[in-house]
Write a protein that holds these residues in place. Structure first.
Motif, PDB file in Angstrom:
ATOM      1  N   TRP A   1     -30.463 -23.846  48.640  1.00 53.59           N
ATOM      2  CA  TRP A   1     -29.158 -23.319  48.184  1.00 53.59           C
ATOM      3  C   TRP A   1     -28.047 -23.913  49.032  1.00 53.59           C
ATOM      4  CZ3 TRP A   1     -28.721 -21.096  43.719  1.00 53.59           C
ATOM      5  CH2 TRP A   1     -29.737 -20.271  43.197  1.00 53.59           C
ATOM      6  N   SER A   2     -26.917 -24.084  48.387  1.00 51.51           N
ATOM      7  CA  SER A   2     -25.691 -24.449  49.133  1.00 51.51           C
ATOM      8  C   SER A   2     -25.138 -23.192  49.820  1.00 51.51           C
ATOM      9  CB  SER A   2     -24.635 -25.006  48.167  1.00 51.51           C
ATOM     10  OG  SER A   2     -24.216 -23.988  47.259  1.00 51.51           O
ATOM     11  N   HIS A   3     -24.023 -23.328  50.566  1.00 49.46           N
ATOM     12  CA  HIS A   3     -23.419 -22.131  51.151  1.00 49.46           C
ATOM     13  C   HIS A   3     -22.734 -21.325  50.042  1.00 49.46           C
ATOM     14  CE1 HIS A   3     -20.149 -25.079  50.981  1.00 49.46           C
ATOM     15  NE2 HIS A   3     -19.352 -24.002  50.841  1.00 49.46           N
ATOM     16  N   TRP A   4     -22.455 -20.095  50.364  1.00 47.74           N
ATOM     17  CA  TRP A   4     -21.794 -19.223  49.367  1.00 47.74           C
ATOM     18  C   TRP A   4     -20.330 -19.611  49.219  1.00 47.74           C
ATOM     19  CZ3 TRP A   4     -24.240 -16.098  46.147  1.00 47.74           C
ATOM     20  CH2 TRP A   4     -25.520 -15.595  46.484  1.00 47.74           C
ATOM     21  N   PHE A   5     -19.862 -19.554  47.978  1.00 52.87           N
ATOM     22  CA  PHE A   5     -18.428 -19.710  47.699  1.00 52.87           C
ATOM     23  C   PHE A   5     -17.868 -18.324  47.347  1.00 52.87           C
ATOM     24  CE2 PHE A   5     -20.250 -23.846  46.778  1.00 52.87           C
ATOM     25  CZ  PHE A   5     -19.367 -24.715  47.416  1.00 52.87           C
ATOM     26  N   GLU A   6     -16.851 -17.886  48.129  1.00 50.95           N
ATOM     27  CA  GLU A   6     -16.296 -16.533  47.948  1.00 50.95           C
ATOM     28  C   GLU A   6     -15.170 -16.529  46.900  1.00 50.95           C
ATOM     29  OE1 GLU A   6     -17.579 -13.967  49.425  1.00 50.95           O
ATOM     30  OE2 GLU A   6     -18.899 -14.996  50.888  1.00 50.95           O
ATOM     31  N   GLY A   7     -15.247 -15.589  45.954  1.00 49.68           N
ATOM     32  CA  GLY A   7     -14.172 -15.427  44.978  1.00 49.68           C
ATOM     33  C   GLY A   7     -13.065 -14.464  45.482  1.00 49.68           C
ATOM     34  N   SER A   8     -12.039 -14.272  44.708  1.00 49.46           N
ATOM     35  CA  SER A   8     -10.923 -13.367  45.125  1.00 49.46           C
ATOM     36  C   SER A   8     -11.296 -11.928  44.823  1.00 49.46           C
ATOM     37  CB  SER A   8      -9.635 -13.718  44.380  1.00 49.46           C
ATOM     38  OG  SER A   8      -9.282 -15.066  44.643  1.00 49.46           O
ATOM     39  N   CYS A   9     -10.753 -11.011  45.632  1.00 48.89           N
ATOM     40  CA  CYS A   9     -10.972  -9.576  45.408  1.00 48.89           C
ATOM     41  C   CYS A   9     -10.301  -9.186  44.099  1.00 48.89           C
ATOM     42  CB  CYS A   9     -10.411  -8.763  46.577  1.00 48.89           C
ATOM     43  SG  CYS A   9     -10.972  -7.030  46.577  1.00 48.89           S
ATOM     44  N   SER A  10     -10.915  -8.274  43.385  1.00 47.86           N
ATOM     45  CA  SER A  10     -10.426  -7.928  42.043  1.00 47.86           C
ATOM     46  C   SER A  10      -9.154  -7.071  42.070  1.00 47.86           C
ATOM     47  CB  SER A  10     -11.546  -7.184  41.287  1.00 47.86           C
ATOM     48  OG  SER A  10     -11.914  -5.993  41.985  1.00 47.86           O
ATOM     49  N   VAL A  11      -8.766  -6.545  43.247  1.00 48.95           N
ATOM     50  CA  VAL A  11      -7.555  -5.696  43.358  1.00 48.95           C
ATOM     51  C   VAL A  11      -6.695  -6.244  44.480  1.00 48.95           C
ATOM     52  CG1 VAL A  11      -8.675  -3.623  42.424  1.00 48.95           C
ATOM     53  CG2 VAL A  11      -8.780  -4.074  44.891  1.00 48.95           C
ATOM     54  N   SER A  12      -5.437  -5.908  44.420  1.00 47.08           N
ATOM     55  CA  SER A  12      -4.527  -6.357  45.491  1.00 47.08           C
ATOM     56  C   SER A  12      -4.414  -5.337  46.613  1.00 47.08           C
ATOM     57  CB  SER A  12      -3.124  -6.642  44.904  1.00 47.08           C
ATOM     58  OG  SER A  12      -2.611  -5.461  44.280  1.00 47.08           O
TER      59      SER A  12
END
Length: 310
Positions: free
Chosen positions: A263-274
C-alpha cells in the motif's frame, strides 16, 4: 642253416612292422584293457610246404573270449607265426590207400561283427591213417564294423577366471574320443563342458552421483526466495573401500515471482464540517495498480473535529 636264416628274417620283418605302428598300438592297448575281455591264442595251424623254399608256415591267432580276432599284442608274449623246414615230396612211407576226405564247409565266423576266423576240416580215410598235410584250415572272415560305444576322455584343466575380481566363470572341457563312437554304438552321455563360478574376491567400487532431482517450488509467492535440487551417491554407492562422491549433494538458486504488493501512504481528505464533529475520507493505492492485490481496504471514513462552533 638257410632254413633258420629265412625264419629269422621273417620274424624280424614282423617285429619291424609292429614297431612302425607303435603309436596306433598304444591307443588300441588302452581300448583293449578298458574293454574288460581276456584273450588267448588259437591252436596252431600249418600251411602246406613251400617246395621251392622247403619251408612251411606255422601260425595261430589272438582271440577274445567273445571269439573276435584282436591284435596279436593282446595275447602277451609268444609268436603268432614261425617257419619250419620241410621237404617235398614227404619222405614218410605212405600207404597207397591213405587219402583225405573232402573238406567240410567252413564253419560260421567266430564273431558276429568285426574280424574273426572260420575253419574247415577233413579226415584221413582208411589205411595207416598217416595222410600228409593239415586236417584243419583256418581263414579270416569279416562280419562288418562292430558297434563302438563312445566314452569320455579326461577333463581338460579349468580355464583362467573370466574376471579378476567379483564373480566370474571358469570352464573345462572333454571330448567323446576314448573311443569315438561308431554306428550303431551309443554316443557319450553328459555334458562336454563344465562351468563353475570363480573368484570370491570383491571388486573395489567408487561411488558415483545419481541424476539431479527436479527443482523444488519457490518458497515465497512474492519477493526473493530459494529453490533447490538434490542428488545421491548411489549410482553406484561406494563399497569394499571405494571412494565416496565428491562435491555437493544439494544445489540452490534464488527465485522470485516479482515484488510483493504494498500500500501507498494514506491520503487525507477534508473534514465534512467547518466546525464541530464531522467525518473525512482516507485513501491509499496498491503498488500493483490493483487494490485487490493488497490486503485491507483502500478507502476508510474517520471522524474529524473542526473548530468549535460559535
Amino acid at each position: 642253416m638257410s632254413f633258420v636264416l629265412y625264419g629269422v628274417a621273417a620274424f624280424l620283418t614282423v617285429c619291424l612292422s609292429w614297431a612302425s605302428s607303435n603309436a596306433e598300438i598304444n591307443r588300441l592297448e588302452r581300448f583293449l584293457v578298458d574293454s574288460g575281455n581276456s584273450y588267448h591264442w588259437s591252436p596252431w595251424s600249418v600251411s602246406p610246404c613251400d617246395c621251392s623254399a622247403h619251408l612251411q608256415k606255422n601260425y595261430r591267432m589272438c582271440v577274445a573270449d567273445t571269439g573276435q580276432l584282436v591284435p596279436e599284442f593282446a595275447c602277451g608274449n609268444g609268436l603268432a607265426q614261425y617257419y619250419s623246414g620241410c621237404s617235398c615230396p614227404y619222405t614218410q612211407a605212405v600207404q597207397i590207400n591213405d587219402h583225405w576226405s573232402e573238406w567240410t564247409s567252413y564253419s560260421s565266423c567266430s564273431v558276429t561283427c568285426g574280424q574273426g576266423f572260420e575253419r574247415r576240416y577233413r579226415t584221413c580215410l582208411t589205411g595207416s591213417g598217416t595222410c600228409h598235410g593239415p586236417s584243419t584250415e583256418q581263414a579270416s572272415c569279416n562280419m562288418g564294423t562292430c558297434p563302438v560305444d563312445g566314452y569320455w576322455g579326461p577333463w581338460s584343466p579349468f580355464t583362467p577366471c573370466s574376471h579378476s575380481c567379483g564373480t566370474g566363470m571358469t570352464i573345462r572341457s572333454r571330448t567323446c574320443s576314448y573311443p569315438i563312437p561308431s554306428a550303431p554304438g551309443a554316443p557319450c552321455h553328459g555334458d562336454s563342458y563344465d562351468r563353475q563360478a570363480c573368484n570370491a574376491q570383491s571388486c573395489i567400487i567408487d561411488g558415483q552421483w545419481s541424476s539431479w532431482t527436479d527443482w523444488s517450488r519457490c518458497l515465497v509467492t512474492c519477493g526473493l526466495g530459494t529453490i533447490s535440487r538434490d542428488r545421491t551417491c548411489t549410482s553406484p554407492a561406494p563399497s569394499n573401500g571405494g571412494r565416496n562422491c565428491s562435491e555437493m549433494s544439494t544445489e540452490t538458486h534464488d527465485c522470485s515471482y516479482g515484488p510483493c504488493a504494498e500500500w501507498s501512504h494514506w491520503f487525507e481528505g477534508s473534514c465534512s464540517v467547518s466546525c464541530g464533529e464531522g467525518t473525512r475520507e482516507r485513501l491509499r493505492h496498491c503498488s500493483t495498480g490493483r487494490d485487490v492485490d493488497c490486503p485491507g481496504n483502500a478507502q476508510v471514513i474517520v471522524n474529524c473535529t473542526a473548530l468549535i462552533c460559535i
